[in-house]
Design a protein around this motif. Structure first.
Motif, PDB file in Angstrom:
ATOM      1  N   HIS A 196       0.838   9.904   8.618  1.00 23.12           N
ATOM      2  CA  HIS A 196       1.971  10.030   7.526  1.00 23.12           C
ATOM      3  C   HIS A 196       1.383  11.316   6.609  1.00 23.12           C
ATOM      4  O   HIS A 196       0.382  11.048   6.073  1.00 23.12           O
ATOM      5  N   LEU A 197       2.214  12.312   6.659  1.00 22.88           N
ATOM      6  CA  LEU A 197       2.072  13.481   5.658  1.00 22.88           C
ATOM      7  C   LEU A 197       2.482  12.784   4.112  1.00 22.88           C
ATOM      8  O   LEU A 197       3.950  12.418   4.069  1.00 22.88           O
ATOM      9  N   ILE A 241      -2.993   6.542   9.601  1.00 27.95           N
ATOM     10  CA  ILE A 241      -3.722   7.860   9.011  1.00 27.95           C
ATOM     11  C   ILE A 241      -2.722   8.265   7.801  1.00 27.95           C
ATOM     12  O   ILE A 241      -1.418   8.409   7.944  1.00 27.95           O
ATOM     13  N   VAL A 242      -3.218   8.788   6.714  1.00 28.54           N
ATOM     14  CA  VAL A 242      -2.628   9.700   5.801  1.00 28.54           C
ATOM     15  C   VAL A 242      -3.150  10.788   5.480  1.00 28.54           C
ATOM     16  O   VAL A 242      -4.388  10.884   5.477  1.00 28.54           O
ATOM     17  N   TYR A 243      -2.584  11.999   5.141  1.00 31.77           N
ATOM     18  CA  TYR A 243      -3.003  13.119   5.013  1.00 31.77           C
ATOM     19  C   TYR A 243      -2.123  13.774   3.981  1.00 31.77           C
ATOM     20  O   TYR A 243      -0.843  13.605   3.999  1.00 31.77           O
ATOM     21  N   GLY A 244      -2.505  15.104   3.471  1.00 31.17           N
ATOM     22  CA  GLY A 244      -1.741  15.915   2.567  1.00 31.17           C
ATOM     23  C   GLY A 244      -1.780  17.334   2.772  1.00 31.17           C
ATOM     24  O   GLY A 244      -1.624  17.819   3.936  1.00 31.17           O
ATOM     25  N   HIS A 245      -1.840  18.299   1.783  1.00 27.08           N
ATOM     26  CA  HIS A 245      -2.405  19.733   1.948  1.00 27.08           C
ATOM     27  C   HIS A 245      -1.018  20.425   2.539  1.00 27.08           C
ATOM     28  O   HIS A 245      -0.802  21.523   1.912  1.00 27.08           O
ATOM     29  N   VAL A 269       0.734  -1.312  -0.168  1.00 32.26           N
ATOM     30  CA  VAL A 269      -0.077   0.071  -0.135  1.00 32.26           C
ATOM     31  C   VAL A 269       0.844   1.019   0.052  1.00 32.26           C
ATOM     32  O   VAL A 269       1.806   1.319   0.964  1.00 32.26           O
ATOM     33  N   TYR A 270       0.595   2.303  -1.051  1.00 36.13           N
ATOM     34  CA  TYR A 270       1.430   3.439  -1.289  1.00 36.13           C
ATOM     35  C   TYR A 270       0.390   4.440  -0.828  1.00 36.13           C
ATOM     36  O   TYR A 270      -0.702   4.281  -1.072  1.00 36.13           O
ATOM     37  N   ALA A 271       0.801   5.637  -0.884  1.00 37.52           N
ATOM     38  CA  ALA A 271       0.200   6.868  -0.771  1.00 37.52           C
ATOM     39  C   ALA A 271       1.124   8.213  -1.252  1.00 37.52           C
ATOM     40  O   ALA A 271       2.082   8.353  -1.209  1.00 37.52           O
ATOM     41  N   ILE A 272       0.157   8.904  -2.129  1.00 39.26           N
ATOM     42  CA  ILE A 272       0.733  10.308  -2.374  1.00 39.26           C
ATOM     43  C   ILE A 272      -0.535  11.277  -2.756  1.00 39.26           C
ATOM     44  O   ILE A 272      -1.329  11.043  -3.468  1.00 39.26           O
TER      45      ILE A 272
END
Length: 234
Positions: free
Chosen positions: A215-216, A192-196, A3-6
């Protein structure tokens, strides 16, 4: 399955918007994302995309931005960001998304042994209290997150991993509790993942919410390489 996130792809193939106004690191960033993605992600993997995906104003334009993302390896799960003005109703969005692209909209999705829930989130109180309008929007996003968590509980099977996506950070320094963190406390996701947040190194951002890893994953902070969150072994 890995599992990845961006987050914060900020694609603008139809409505050109030079991201270099935010710094030289953004020069050629779409190709950088695509190259790093192909180098890391396999077809059987899952990639979470928590918001600010396209600068488009309408769905047809956004689909032209999302088409090259859809062609990349892996199953993708989308979440709305504050700049995704093109985002339509859930029904219209899901009818338009190509195969292998899913969206979380007041609900949850299950891919393999991973359940994903979330909401956009909003500005949270920090050293200063929120104004009435921002508080109303934050409360609404917390309600949407609660609906998503409830849907995730229905989908989740024994042994599944639960990931909670936000676009906005879950809290603001000095990190007092807020409606979003209270939902997180109740949900107890695995992470948890988040951006912004731009121009912020992930290691300097909020890294947990009451013990839950956070994780940002804003693209520029990751140097445009999707971040590996976990390997489910499935």
């Amino acid at each position: 399955m890995r599992v990845y996130a961006i987050a914060d792809l900020h694609l603008a193939f139809c409505t050109p918007k030079p991201m270099t106004v935010f710094g030289p690191q953004w020069a050629g960033h779409p190709q950088a994302i695509f190259d790093e993605w192909r180098a890391a992600v396999r077809d059987e993997d899952l990639v979470l995309l928590p918001g600010d995906l396209s600068w488009a104003m309408r769905l047809p334009e956004a689909m032209q931005d999302l088409a090259p993302v859809a062609a990349l390896p892996g199953t993708k799960v989308l979440l709305r960001g504050n700049h995704d003005y093109w985002w339509p109703t859930a029904a219209k969005l899901r009818a338009a998304l190509p195969e292998g692209m899913l969206a979380v909209v007041n609900d949850a999705v299950r891919v393999g042994n991973v359940v994903v829930c979330g909401s956009r989130g909003w500005i949270t109180p920090g050293f200063d209290a929120l104004g009435a309008d921002d508080q109303r929007l934050l409360d609404r996003e917390a309600e949407r997150l609660s609906l998503s968590v409830q849907a995730a509980r229905t989908l989740r099977q024994p042994g599944d991993h639960l990931i909670l996506m936000l676009h906005y950070p879950p809290a603001t320094p000095p990190y007092p509790a807020n409606p979003i963190t209270r939902v997180i406390d109740d949900a107890r996701p695995d992470l948890i993942v988040y951006g912004h947040l731009h121009g912020v190194a992930p290691e300097r951002a909020m890294r947990h919410v009451n013990g839950v890893p956070a994780h940002l994953v804003a693209a520029d902070g990751l140097k445009f390489r999707p971040r590996l969150l976990l390997d489910t072994g499935a």
